[in-house]
Design a protein around this motif. Structure first.
Motif, PDB file in Angstrom:
ATOM      1  N   CYS A 149      40.325  16.301 -13.421  1.00  0.00           N
ATOM      2  CA  CYS A 149      41.232  17.454 -13.310  1.00  0.00           C
ATOM      3  C   CYS A 149      40.611  19.037 -13.954  1.00  0.00           C
ATOM      4  N   ILE A 150      40.743  19.868 -12.897  1.00  0.00           N
ATOM      5  CA  ILE A 150      39.972  21.180 -13.051  1.00  0.00           C
ATOM      6  C   ILE A 150      41.107  21.881 -13.654  1.00  0.00           C
ATOM      7  N   CYS A 151      41.204  22.642 -14.774  1.00  0.00           N
ATOM      8  CA  CYS A 151      42.538  23.475 -15.014  1.00  0.00           C
ATOM      9  C   CYS A 151      42.090  24.731 -14.872  1.00  0.00           C
ATOM     10  N   GLY A 152      43.224  25.640 -14.890  1.00  0.00           N
ATOM     11  CA  GLY A 152      43.514  27.048 -14.369  1.00  0.00           C
ATOM     12  C   GLY A 152      42.518  27.781 -14.713  1.00  0.00           C
ATOM     13  N   SER A 153      41.927  28.532 -13.699  1.00  0.00           N
ATOM     14  CA  SER A 153      40.946  29.739 -13.783  1.00  0.00           C
ATOM     15  C   SER A 153      39.613  29.062 -14.078  1.00  0.00           C
ATOM     16  N   ALA A 154      39.289  27.810 -14.000  1.00  0.00           N
ATOM     17  CA  ALA A 154      37.842  27.382 -14.177  1.00  0.00           C
ATOM     18  C   ALA A 154      37.204  27.648 -12.871  1.00  0.00           C
ATOM     19  N   GLN A 155      35.705  27.642 -13.134  1.00  0.00           N
ATOM     20  CA  GLN A 155      34.879  27.888 -12.099  1.00  0.00           C
ATOM     21  C   GLN A 155      33.824  26.871 -11.781  1.00  0.00           C
ATOM     22  N   ILE A 156      33.772  26.238 -10.926  1.00  0.00           N
ATOM     23  CA  ILE A 156      32.601  25.122 -10.489  1.00  0.00           C
ATOM     24  C   ILE A 156      31.636  25.538  -9.662  1.00  0.00           C
ATOM     25  N   SER A 157      30.319  25.613 -10.028  1.00  0.00           N
ATOM     26  CA  SER A 157      29.436  26.255  -9.177  1.00  0.00           C
ATOM     27  C   SER A 157      28.899  25.539  -8.095  1.00  0.00           C
ATOM     28  N   ASN A 158      28.334  25.923  -7.129  1.00  0.00           N
ATOM     29  CA  ASN A 158      27.695  24.969  -5.796  1.00  0.00           C
ATOM     30  C   ASN A 158      26.763  23.755  -6.717  1.00  0.00           C
ATOM     31  N   LEU A 159      26.977  22.745  -5.782  1.00  0.00           N
ATOM     32  CA  LEU A 159      26.403  21.265  -5.842  1.00  0.00           C
ATOM     33  C   LEU A 159      26.635  20.698  -7.129  1.00  0.00           C
ATOM     34  N   ALA A 160      27.823  21.222  -8.088  1.00  0.00           N
ATOM     35  CA  ALA A 160      28.128  20.565  -9.350  1.00  0.00           C
ATOM     36  C   ALA A 160      28.760  19.010  -8.805  1.00  0.00           C
ATOM     37  N   TRP A 161      28.854  18.239  -9.754  1.00  0.00           N
ATOM     38  CA  TRP A 161      29.666  16.951  -9.575  1.00  0.00           C
ATOM     39  C   TRP A 161      30.269  16.672 -10.734  1.00  0.00           C
ATOM     40  N   VAL A 162      31.492  16.316 -10.796  1.00  0.00           N
ATOM     41  CA  VAL A 162      32.339  16.035 -11.683  1.00  0.00           C
ATOM     42  C   VAL A 162      32.853  14.784 -11.755  1.00  0.00           C
ATOM     43  N   GLY A 163      32.498  13.876 -12.716  1.00  0.00           N
ATOM     44  CA  GLY A 163      32.705  12.416 -12.654  1.00  0.00           C
ATOM     45  C   GLY A 163      34.406  12.175 -12.831  1.00  0.00           C
ATOM     46  N   ALA A 164      34.577  10.830 -12.593  1.00  0.00           N
ATOM     47  CA  ALA A 164      35.997  10.435 -12.438  1.00  0.00           C
ATOM     48  C   ALA A 164      36.619  10.284 -13.761  1.00  0.00           C
ATOM     49  N   ASN A 165      37.846  10.763 -14.075  1.00  0.00           N
ATOM     50  CA  ASN A 165      38.644  11.185 -15.112  1.00  0.00           C
ATOM     51  C   ASN A 165      38.243  12.326 -16.207  1.00  0.00           C
ATOM     52  N   ALA A 166      37.097  13.163 -15.554  1.00  0.00           N
ATOM     53  CA  ALA A 166      36.787  14.184 -16.230  1.00  0.00           C
ATOM     54  C   ALA A 166      37.624  15.588 -16.632  1.00  0.00           C
ATOM     55  N   VAL A 167      37.704  16.140 -17.255  1.00  0.00           N
ATOM     56  CA  VAL A 167      38.614  17.343 -17.464  1.00  0.00           C
ATOM     57  C   VAL A 167      37.752  18.494 -17.664  1.00  0.00           C
ATOM     58  N   VAL A 168      38.178  19.827 -17.059  1.00  0.00           N
ATOM     59  CA  VAL A 168      37.409  20.786 -17.347  1.00  0.00           C
ATOM     60  C   VAL A 168      38.328  21.789 -17.799  1.00  0.00           C
ATOM     61  N   ALA A 169      38.290  22.249 -19.160  1.00  0.00           N
ATOM     62  CA  ALA A 169      39.460  22.957 -19.708  1.00  0.00           C
ATOM     63  C   ALA A 169      39.464  24.487 -18.904  1.00  0.00           C
ATOM     64  N   PRO A 170      40.691  25.198 -19.148  1.00  0.00           N
ATOM     65  CA  PRO A 170      41.004  26.397 -18.420  1.00  0.00           C
ATOM     66  C   PRO A 170      39.842  27.388 -18.617  1.00  0.00           C
ATOM     67  N   SER A 171      39.563  28.393 -17.587  1.00  0.00           N
ATOM     68  CA  SER A 171      38.603  29.356 -17.694  1.00  0.00           C
ATOM     69  C   SER A 171      37.280  29.109 -17.934  1.00  0.00           C
ATOM     70  N   ILE A 172      37.069  27.737 -17.994  1.00  0.00           N
ATOM     71  CA  ILE A 172      35.455  27.453 -18.257  1.00  0.00           C
ATOM     72  C   ILE A 172      34.757  27.522 -16.997  1.00  0.00           C
ATOM     73  N   ALA A 173      33.483  27.747 -17.157  1.00  0.00           N
ATOM     74  CA  ALA A 173      32.621  28.224 -15.983  1.00  0.00           C
ATOM     75  C   ALA A 173      31.626  27.107 -15.950  1.00  0.00           C
ATOM     76  N   VAL A 174      31.149  26.233 -14.894  1.00  0.00           N
ATOM     77  CA  VAL A 174      30.327  25.325 -14.798  1.00  0.00           C
ATOM     78  C   VAL A 174      29.208  25.776 -13.838  1.00  0.00           C
ATOM     79  N   GLY A 175      27.956  25.721 -14.276  1.00  0.00           N
ATOM     80  CA  GLY A 175      27.028  26.074 -13.388  1.00  0.00           C
ATOM     81  C   GLY A 175      26.539  25.348 -12.237  1.00  0.00           C
ATOM     82  N   SER A 176      25.610  25.785 -11.477  1.00  0.00           N
ATOM     83  CA  SER A 176      25.301  24.936 -10.244  1.00  0.00           C
ATOM     84  C   SER A 176      24.418  23.730 -10.550  1.00  0.00           C
ATOM     85  N   GLY A 177      24.679  23.094  -9.762  1.00  0.00           N
ATOM     86  CA  GLY A 177      23.833  21.674 -10.112  1.00  0.00           C
ATOM     87  C   GLY A 177      24.298  20.759 -11.432  1.00  0.00           C
TER      88      GLY A 177
END
Length: 204
Positions: A149-177
């Protein structure tokens, strides 16, 4: 007849084939340098990427079914540089907002929800039963694994991998790779190239 060329005949290729057929593609031809087992029937052309490019006039579009983010994105960009049309595949059981933008090579798997004003970059995978909430930006070559689940306004940068059942909270920025472990809860920004795991997620 709508004909699709698919580069990559492994496990992910099987998923792509199912989605493509359900999305209305009538003929699917695989191009792969490696042998595949006998339980994968159909039009299998065991040739290289260059052979797909040479025969592109026979197909309405191509798709890259490679799980590795860097390889998948590299092959898609190579096709695009040669003016080969790269398809977008959406499983018919998924719900995608009319205001969401999906770029070339995107795969939306079964049971996904992609909400309003989402941007999904080139060659990204939104896998089975994942949720991408409003105003999320997903970069190129990203893989969102099943039931994440990628919550509202989050940013997932290029080539990132988000595992099964993971949650990214609202407005969080996840860097590349970045690699986010299965079941992790990402509650703060993550710098590029880190591996984070746990609840709350921490670098490892």
């Amino acid at each position: 007849m709508r004909a699709l060329a698919v580069f990559g005949a492994g496990g992910h290729g099987g998923v792509v084939k199912d989605v493509a057929e359900l999305a209305g593609w009538e003929t699917i031809t695989f191009f792969d340098d490696n042998k595949i087992d006998e339980c994968t029937p159909g039009s299998i052309n065991l040739t290289a990427f260059e052979s797909l490019v040479e025969s592109r006039a026979e197909f309405d579009a191509a798709f890259v079914a490679i799980g590795d983010n860097k390889t998948r994105l590299s092959k898609i960009k190579a096709l695009m540089s040669l003016n080969v049309k790269v398809a977008i595949l959406v499983h018919p059981s998924s719900v995608v907002s009319r205001t969401a933008q999906l770029k070339a090579g995107t795969l939306i798997g079964a049971g996904c929800v992609v909400q309003n004003d989402v941007l999904i970059g080139v060659g990204s995978i939104i896998n089975t039963n994942s949720t991408v909430e409003h105003d999320v930006v997903i970069g190129d070559g990203v893989h969102i694994s099943p039931a994440a689940c990628i919550c509202g306004s989050a940013q997932i940068s290029n080539l990132a991998w988000v595992g099964a059942n993971a949650v990214v909270a609202p407005s969080i920025a996840v860097g590349s790779g970045v690699i986010i472990g299965a079941g992790a809860a990402v509650m703060s920004n993550v710098d590029s190239e880190l591996v984070v795991m746990g609840v709350p997620a921490k670098a490892h």
